[in-house]
Design a protein around this motif. Structure first.
Motif, PDB file in Angstrom:
ATOM      1  N   ARG A 168       0.564  -1.248  -0.136  1.00  0.00           N
ATOM      2  CA  ARG A 168       0.390  -0.115  -0.162  1.00  0.00           C
ATOM      3  C   ARG A 168       1.136   1.182  -0.035  1.00  0.00           C
ATOM      4  N   ARG A 169       1.820   1.084   0.132  1.00  0.00           N
ATOM      5  CA  ARG A 169       3.148   2.487   0.102  1.00  0.00           C
ATOM      6  C   ARG A 169       3.155   3.256  -0.697  1.00  0.00           C
ATOM      7  N   TRP A 170       2.839   4.642  -1.353  1.00  0.00           N
ATOM      8  CA  TRP A 170       2.996   5.052  -2.248  1.00  0.00           C
ATOM      9  C   TRP A 170       4.955   4.883  -2.520  1.00  0.00           C
ATOM     10  N   HIS A 171       5.590   5.538  -1.495  1.00  0.00           N
ATOM     11  CA  HIS A 171       7.069   5.329  -1.792  1.00  0.00           C
ATOM     12  C   HIS A 171       7.842   4.534  -1.324  1.00  0.00           C
ATOM     13  N   ARG A 172       9.521   4.055  -1.820  1.00  0.00           N
ATOM     14  CA  ARG A 172      10.289   3.370  -1.158  1.00  0.00           C
ATOM     15  C   ARG A 172      10.838   3.587  -0.185  1.00  0.00           C
ATOM     16  N   ARG A 173      11.067   2.924   0.833  1.00  0.00           N
ATOM     17  CA  ARG A 173      11.489   2.783   2.157  1.00  0.00           C
ATOM     18  C   ARG A 173      12.658   2.667   1.966  1.00  0.00           C
ATOM     19  N   ARG A 174      13.468   3.494   3.196  1.00  0.00           N
ATOM     20  CA  ARG A 174      15.129   3.099   3.485  1.00  0.00           C
ATOM     21  C   ARG A 174      14.951   3.129   4.641  1.00  0.00           C
ATOM     22  N   ALA A 175      15.829   1.820   4.777  1.00  0.00           N
ATOM     23  CA  ALA A 175      16.423   1.620   6.584  1.00  0.00           C
ATOM     24  C   ALA A 175      16.553   2.429   7.224  1.00  0.00           C
ATOM     25  N   SER A 176      16.849   2.806   8.214  1.00  0.00           N
ATOM     26  CA  SER A 176      17.395   4.362   8.875  1.00  0.00           C
ATOM     27  C   SER A 176      17.613   3.988  10.235  1.00  0.00           C
ATOM     28  N   ASN A 177      18.329   4.862  11.095  1.00  0.00           N
ATOM     29  CA  ASN A 177      18.622   5.293  12.921  1.00  0.00           C
ATOM     30  C   ASN A 177      18.754   6.707  12.529  1.00  0.00           C
ATOM     31  N   HIS A 178      18.075   7.421  12.141  1.00  0.00           N
ATOM     32  CA  HIS A 178      18.303   8.296  12.623  1.00  0.00           C
ATOM     33  C   HIS A 178      17.854   8.813  13.831  1.00  0.00           C
ATOM     34  N   SER A 179      17.772  10.210  14.908  1.00  0.00           N
ATOM     35  CA  SER A 179      17.337  10.179  15.996  1.00  0.00           C
ATOM     36  C   SER A 179      16.992  11.104  15.727  1.00  0.00           C
ATOM     37  N   ALA A 180      15.026  11.472  15.965  1.00  0.00           N
ATOM     38  CA  ALA A 180      14.228  12.008  16.142  1.00  0.00           C
ATOM     39  C   ALA A 180      13.445  12.873  17.526  1.00  0.00           C
ATOM     40  N   LYS A 181      12.746  13.391  16.761  1.00  0.00           N
ATOM     41  CA  LYS A 181      12.367  14.897  17.988  1.00  0.00           C
ATOM     42  C   LYS A 181      10.566  14.750  17.781  1.00  0.00           C
ATOM     43  N   ILE A 182       9.829  14.573  18.912  1.00  0.00           N
ATOM     44  CA  ILE A 182       8.969  14.991  17.839  1.00  0.00           C
ATOM     45  C   ILE A 182       8.352  16.289  19.125  1.00  0.00           C
ATOM     46  N   VAL A 183       7.525  17.185  18.157  1.00  0.00           N
ATOM     47  CA  VAL A 183       7.502  19.235  18.860  1.00  0.00           C
ATOM     48  C   VAL A 183       6.201  18.577  19.218  1.00  0.00           C
ATOM     49  N   LEU A 184       5.951  18.912  20.327  1.00  0.00           N
ATOM     50  CA  LEU A 184       4.140  18.578  20.635  1.00  0.00           C
ATOM     51  C   LEU A 184       3.560  20.444  20.931  1.00  0.00           C
ATOM     52  N   PRO A 185       2.169  20.692  20.248  1.00  0.00           N
ATOM     53  CA  PRO A 185       2.136  21.980  20.915  1.00  0.00           C
ATOM     54  C   PRO A 185       1.809  22.542  22.066  1.00  0.00           C
ATOM     55  N   ASN A 186       2.086  23.369  21.711  1.00  0.00           N
ATOM     56  CA  ASN A 186       1.567  23.826  23.732  1.00  0.00           C
ATOM     57  C   ASN A 186       3.078  24.412  24.646  1.00  0.00           C
ATOM     58  N   HIS A 187       3.872  23.999  24.035  1.00  0.00           N
ATOM     59  CA  HIS A 187       5.268  24.274  24.349  1.00  0.00           C
ATOM     60  C   HIS A 187       5.622  23.064  25.296  1.00  0.00           C
ATOM     61  N   SER A 188       4.630  22.116  25.375  1.00  0.00           N
ATOM     62  CA  SER A 188       4.910  20.440  25.680  1.00  0.00           C
ATOM     63  C   SER A 188       6.400  20.404  25.848  1.00  0.00           C
ATOM     64  N   PRO A 189       6.890  19.441  27.024  1.00  0.00           N
ATOM     65  CA  PRO A 189       8.191  18.794  26.117  1.00  0.00           C
ATOM     66  C   PRO A 189       8.044  17.900  24.916  1.00  0.00           C
ATOM     67  N   THR A 190       9.463  17.828  24.880  1.00  0.00           N
ATOM     68  CA  THR A 190       9.701  17.250  23.169  1.00  0.00           C
ATOM     69  C   THR A 190      10.037  15.624  24.059  1.00  0.00           C
ATOM     70  N   LEU A 191       9.176  14.667  22.896  1.00  0.00           N
ATOM     71  CA  LEU A 191       9.475  12.762  22.659  1.00  0.00           C
ATOM     72  C   LEU A 191      10.466  12.774  21.981  1.00  0.00           C
ATOM     73  N   THR A 192      11.534  11.885  22.220  1.00  0.00           N
ATOM     74  CA  THR A 192      13.048  11.448  21.514  1.00  0.00           C
ATOM     75  C   THR A 192      12.070   9.654  21.168  1.00  0.00           C
ATOM     76  N   CYS A 193      12.757   9.671  19.515  1.00  0.00           N
ATOM     77  CA  CYS A 193      12.555   8.954  19.008  1.00  0.00           C
ATOM     78  C   CYS A 193      13.358   8.099  18.393  1.00  0.00           C
ATOM     79  N   THR A 194      13.393   6.675  17.619  1.00  0.00           N
ATOM     80  CA  THR A 194      14.602   6.862  16.449  1.00  0.00           C
ATOM     81  C   THR A 194      13.804   5.979  15.277  1.00  0.00           C
TER      82      THR A 194
END
Length: 108
Positions: A6-32
């Motif tokens: 069902r995916r429209w775009h090709r995927r590539r494996a990765s291991n990047h650190s990322a942040k979820i920035v939430l509204p209302n100045h809530s703390p960010t969430l860290t993910c991979t």
């Protein structure tokens, strides 16, 4: 693209650190970021996290900051779609999965 894929775009494996920035100045969430495509990412958290439907995703190593939407979430994993205009209309414009920005790319 396979008929059962069902995916429209090709995927590539990765291991990047990322942040979820939430509204209302809530703390960010860290993910991979476990895999990435032009349309979105699969992310992993250290523990199960309840995400809001939309947020900003930052991937510093790719210099990427993009509005995002949760497509699915199971335990520590979630599928995230990037919300940028060219992906919303790509199929209508005749784009192809191996050309994430559409098939009408001009050069020169």
């Amino acid at each position: 693209m396979r008929d059962d894929e069902r995916r429209w775009h090709r995927r590539r494996a990765s291991n990047h650190s990322a942040k979820i920035v939430l509204p209302n100045h809530s703390p960010t969430l860290t993910c991979t970021v476990e895999n990435i495509s032009a349309g979105g990412v699969r992310i992993r958290f250290a523990t199960a996290v309840a995400l809001p439907p939309e947020f900003v995703l930052e991937i510093p190593s790719l210099n990427l900051r993009v509005d995002a939407r949760v497509v699915w979430s199971r335990g520590e994993h979630a599928g995230i779609r990037f919300l940028w205009r060219q992906h919303m209309s790509q199929r209508a414009a005749g784009g192809r999965p191996d050309q994430p920005w559409g098939s009408s790319v001009r050069t020169g």
